[in-house]
Design an enzyme around this catalytic site. Structure first.
Site: not given
Ligand SMILES: [Zn+2]
Ligand SMILES: *[C@@H]1O[C@H](CO)[C@@H](O)[C@H](O)[C@H]1NC(C)=O
Ligand SMILES: *[C@@H]1O[C@H](CO)[C@@H](O)[C@H](O)[C@H]1NC(C)=O
Ligand SMILES: *[C@@H]1O[C@H](CO)[C@@H](O)[C@H](O)[C@H]1NC(C)=O
Ligand SMILES: *[C@@H]1O[C@H](CO)[C@@H](O)[C@H](O)[C@H]1NC(C)=O
Ligand SMILES: *[C@@H]1O[C@H](CO)[C@@H](O)[C@H](O)[C@H]1NC(C)=O
Ligand SMILES: *[C@@H]1O[C@H](CO)[C@@H](O)[C@H](O)[C@H]1NC(C)=O
Length: 543
Positions: A123, A368, A393
């Site tokens: 990110h 997630e 994820h």
């Molecule tokens: Zn992430």
């Protein structure tokens, strides 16, 4: 108890047959009368399982095999320390507690040197060492901070700050000058943007509690990062840190936020994208063995469907404006309280239902969660139906038989971020991470780091270590590491031609890694110190 131990020894001996080609006899204590065909049947099953694992059918060269022996001797020694001698096993510790032991590990040292390919799940505002951010941004001119009513720090850059009674601005240097010890002050600034604590279990009792703090520290760092001169430097430094960790390519989930400067200029998303492109181009010019980077535009899964729809349209335009640096679209933010993909379905179907269809690949965070049967859990189904290129994820994936098959068949890579899942409280002991099942069954998996800066990790090696030691089994070896590295380029958003070049580059780096590891080993093996690379095959394995 005794027969249990013997059983374990036998298991180790047999499963290590592949690694040490010189297992001649069974360990002492195994009943020699035991039907030989039983053991052969048993071995057949083990071999078959071995082949289906990630990397299971790779064939190592002679040199790779030697490096593998060095690696596996170290892995074995480290696992034995925990299995027999009660040394805490790092994947079973919270990362904050495990970090010193990981850095001390020979396996980790080898993984650091290994060319790991790409980091595909990162990110924008949490990929660069926070110590760099403190040392660089907070020492720049015009950097201001204030304490709000809750004594929480905010950062911002101004030519001259506005009156703000609730949180009066002062230069950072004003506070720094008043402190007796500058490094204590800088440490405090670091802590204010990090999740690191000495008592993670008490500081973060629940998943929601750690997420609240996570969002708070990210927002604070954004006050520094979103200042245009910092923004470009921060990103350049991220590329540098990943390169230093032997990663050659990254893909960044990026909000393209409101970057600002002292004149009050707010950069448009397209201009922020230009900063990413220009900085990437410059970095690759400066470092020709670095492949490059691409951006995946993100927005928050709390926004209205109409905002998401116009963002999708703008993103599709950026696809053609930045053909070499813009890769697609994703939604981010804590998934459980956030809106599910289904909530945005009209917006998300817009590109494919448009005539003619609009090209915008998706890279959805999905599943997630620990909560099966919830909307977060079912995001996995929507992500797949929306033809997501990869899944961020996919933590809940092994709970879905049909989705598992689709992922395998359509080769939708799962981006596994072990440390993130632990720090953000989906799992404590990484041996219990559900992606262990994906490893075992040879799923398209890549390892990434998500937000390494926020938990004091750097690059990709910490997550590779946890994956190799925790998620993969005791006898998972160099093959899985090699396959994971190659996967990270194969399943990247690069175009065919770019991928071929990247894999070529990776291959060269891999050869150098193999050669230099062997050279280092040869140089060191005659010394009588506790060397990093001494294979120390335990007796029960050599037989
Ligand atoms: Zn992430
Ligand atoms: C580092 O490794 C050495 C030797 O294996 C060991 O004695 C020491 O306790 C380890 N330190 C940490 C912090 O794990
Ligand atoms: C802090 O100290 C430095 C060096 O002595 C000085 O240049 C700077 O102006 C001081 N900042 C403030 C706000 O007093
Ligand atoms: C400042 O604090 C650091 C660690 O907190 C310490 O190592 C250092 O010696 C201190 N420096 C001074 C000048 O007191
Ligand atoms: C990026 O580089 C291009 C070409 O050199 C230049 O025109 C543009 O202004 C730069 N954009 C930013 C935001 O720096
Ligand atoms: C997904 O791909 C399939 C097969 O190519 C296609 O039929 C379908 O329309 C696509 N769906 C979306 C939402 O892109
Ligand atoms: C690695 O070593 C082999 C055999 O010694 C040699 O042929 C090869 O050129 C070396 N490769 C690199 C990249 O150093």
């Amino acid at each position: 108890m005794e027969s249990n131990t013997l059983f374990v020894l036998a298991l180790f001996a047999l499963s290590f047959k592949k690694i040490c080609h010189h297992v001649h006899s069974l360990p002492l204590g195994i009943n020699m009368e035991m039907d030989n065909s039983y053991l052969q049947d048993r071995q057949k099953i083990i071999d078959k399982e071995y082949l289906t694992r990630i990397g299971g059918n790779l064939v190592l060269t002679h040199a790779e095999d030697k490096v593998n022996q060095i690696l596996m001797a170290a892995k074995d020694r480290e696992i034995k320390d925990s299995f027999y001698n009660g040394v805490p096993f790092p994947p079973n510790l919270h990362f904050f507690e495990a970090k010193p032991a990981i850095e001390n590990s020979t396996v980790f040292q080898l993984i650091k040197k290994m060319p790991k390919g790409g980091a595909l799940h990162l990110h924008d505002c949490s990929m660069t060492d926070l110590r760099w951010l403190v040392k660089t941004a907070t020492y720049m001119d015009n950097c201001y901070m204030c304490y709000d009513q809750n004594k929480k720090i905010n950062f911002h850059f101004f030519r001259s700050p506005p009156q703000q009674p609730g949180c009066p601005w002062h230069p950072v240097s004003f506070y720094r000058n008043q402190t007796a010890n500058v490094s204590v002050f800088d440490d405090m600034l670091y802590q204010s943007m990090s999740l690191e604590v000495t008592d993670p279990q008490t500081s973060y009792p629940t998943l929601d509690a750690v997420w609240r703090k996570f969002e708070e520290v990210l927002m604070r760092a954004n006050g520094l990062i979103n200042y245009a001169p910092v923004f470009a430097a921060y990103y350049y430094q991220a590329l540098k840190e990943f390169m230093e960790d032997n990663v050659q390519y990254i893909e960044v989930r990026a909000l393209l936020p409101e970057v600002y400067d002292l004149d009050g200029k707010i950069y448009t998303p397209v201009q922020v994208m230009e900063i990413y492109r220009n900085t990437t181009v410059k970095f690759v010019q400066d470092n020709p063995t670095f492949t490059g980077a691409k951006v995946i535009k993100t927005n928050l899964r709390f926004k209205t469907p109409s905002i998401i729809k116009s963002d999708i349209i703008a993103s599709a335009e950026m696809m053609s404006q930045f053909p070499d640096h813009f890769a697609g679209y994703d939604l981010v933010g804590q998934e459980d309280p956030g809106k599910p993909l289904l909530y945005y379905i009209d917006a998300l179907l817009y590109p494919s239902s448009h005539q003619p269809p609009i090209y915008l690949p998706y890279f959805f965070h999905a599943g997630e969660t620990d909560w099966e049967g919830t909307s977060t859990d079912y995001n996995l189904i929507d992500a797949l139906l929306l033809n997501t290129t990869r899944i961020g994820h996919g933590y809940a994936l092994p709970k879905h038989s049909e989705a598992m098959m689709m992922v395998q068949k359509q080769k939708v890579a799962i981006e596994v971020n072990p440390i993130s899942n632990q720090v953000l409280k989906l799992v404590d002991d990484l041996r219990n991470h559900p992606a262990a099942i994906l490893f075992e069954q040879g799923f398209p998996v890549v390892i990434s780091a998500d937000d390494p800066a926020v938990w004091g990790a750097k690059g990709l090696s910490y997550d590779f270590y946890e994956a190799f030691m925790g998620l993969a089994g005791r006898d998972a070896d160099l093959k899985i590491l090699k396959q994971l590295a190659m996967n990270s380029l194969t399943y990247s958003a690069m175009k065919t031609q770019e991928k071929a070049q990247a894999l070529d580059m990776w291959n060269t780096k891999w050869q150098i890694f193999i050669n230099s590891t062997l050279e280092e080993y040869d140089r060191n093996k005659n010394l009588k110190t506790d060397l990093v690379f001494i294979p120390n095959l335990p007796k029960d394995i050599v037989g």
